[in-house]
Design a protein around this motif. Structure first.
Motif, mmCIF file in Angstrom:
data_model
loop_
_atom_site.group_PDB
_atom_site.id
_atom_site.type_symbol
_atom_site.label_atom_id
_atom_site.label_comp_id
_atom_site.label_asym_id
_atom_site.label_seq_id
_atom_site.Cartn_x
_atom_site.Cartn_y
_atom_site.Cartn_z
ATOM 1 N N PHE A 34 0.823 -1.208 0.000
ATOM 2 C CA PHE A 34 0.000 0.000 0.000
ATOM 3 C C PHE A 34 0.856 1.256 0.000
ATOM 4 C CE2 PHE A 34 -2.042 3.419 2.390
ATOM 5 C CZ PHE A 34 -3.149 3.650 1.593
ATOM 6 N N PHE A 35 1.834 1.323 0.920
ATOM 7 C CA PHE A 35 2.654 2.526 1.015
ATOM 8 C C PHE A 35 3.595 2.680 -0.174
ATOM 9 C CE2 PHE A 35 1.442 2.508 5.546
ATOM 10 C CZ PHE A 35 0.901 3.782 5.578
ATOM 11 N N VAL A 41 2.497 7.030 -6.508
ATOM 12 C CA VAL A 41 1.442 7.930 -6.985
ATOM 13 C C VAL A 41 1.783 9.376 -6.637
ATOM 14 C CG1 VAL A 41 -0.973 8.600 -6.627
ATOM 15 C CG2 VAL A 41 -0.377 6.211 -6.998
ATOM 16 N N ILE A 42 2.264 9.615 -5.433
ATOM 17 C CA ILE A 42 2.641 10.967 -5.028
ATOM 18 C C ILE A 42 3.799 11.486 -5.871
ATOM 19 C CG2 ILE A 42 3.653 12.325 -3.147
ATOM 20 C CD1 ILE A 42 1.953 10.597 -1.227
ATOM 21 N N ILE A 75 4.147 24.529 -9.688
ATOM 22 C CA ILE A 75 4.986 24.150 -8.549
ATOM 23 C C ILE A 75 4.068 23.976 -7.353
ATOM 24 C CG2 ILE A 75 6.886 24.840 -7.075
ATOM 25 C CD1 ILE A 75 8.213 25.094 -9.578
ATOM 26 N N LEU A 76 4.393 22.998 -6.529
ATOM 27 C CA LEU A 76 3.579 22.760 -5.340
ATOM 28 C C LEU A 76 3.516 24.032 -4.560
ATOM 29 C CD1 LEU A 76 4.988 19.330 -4.218
ATOM 30 C CD2 LEU A 76 2.836 19.764 -5.322
ATOM 31 N N ARG A 82 4.533 15.230 -12.528
ATOM 32 C CA ARG A 82 3.620 15.744 -13.556
ATOM 33 C C ARG A 82 3.396 17.238 -13.384
ATOM 34 N NH1 ARG A 82 -1.099 13.091 -16.543
ATOM 35 N NH2 ARG A 82 -2.262 14.901 -17.217
ATOM 36 N N LYS A 83 3.269 17.696 -12.137
ATOM 37 C CA LYS A 83 3.074 19.131 -11.895
ATOM 38 C C LYS A 83 4.309 19.924 -12.292
ATOM 39 C CE LYS A 83 -0.493 19.167 -8.472
ATOM 40 N NZ LYS A 83 -1.132 20.120 -7.601
#
Length: 70
Positions: free
Chosen positions: A48-49, A55-56, A69-70, A62-63
């Motif tokens: 899971f982790f 994914v993170i 930018i975050l 992608r950003k």
């Protein structure tokens, strides 16, 4: 994954695996029949982790590629 699909996956795996080899789906299926051991909980947590981290990282990458930018 629905119960029917998981059962089909187990059925196919029984015929395609080698002698003395347990794949993750067959191991999970046998654990469900006999009772889940703590090792299976630990394995599920790790999977899971690991997926969550990927994914993170994918979202951050992608950003950055899009110029945000975050």
């Amino acid at each position: 994954m629905t119960k029917k699909n998981f059962a089909a996956l187990i059925f196919i795996t029984y015929f395609t695996r080698g002698a003395g080899v347990d794949t993750l789906p067959t191991e999970i299926y046998s654990e469900l029949k006999l009772g889940i051991h703590p090792e299976m909980y630990a394995l599920s947590t790790l999977v899971f982790f690991t997926v969550l981290i990927f994914v993170i990282l994918f979202a951050i990458n992608r950003k950055k590629l899009d110029g945000d930018i975050l």
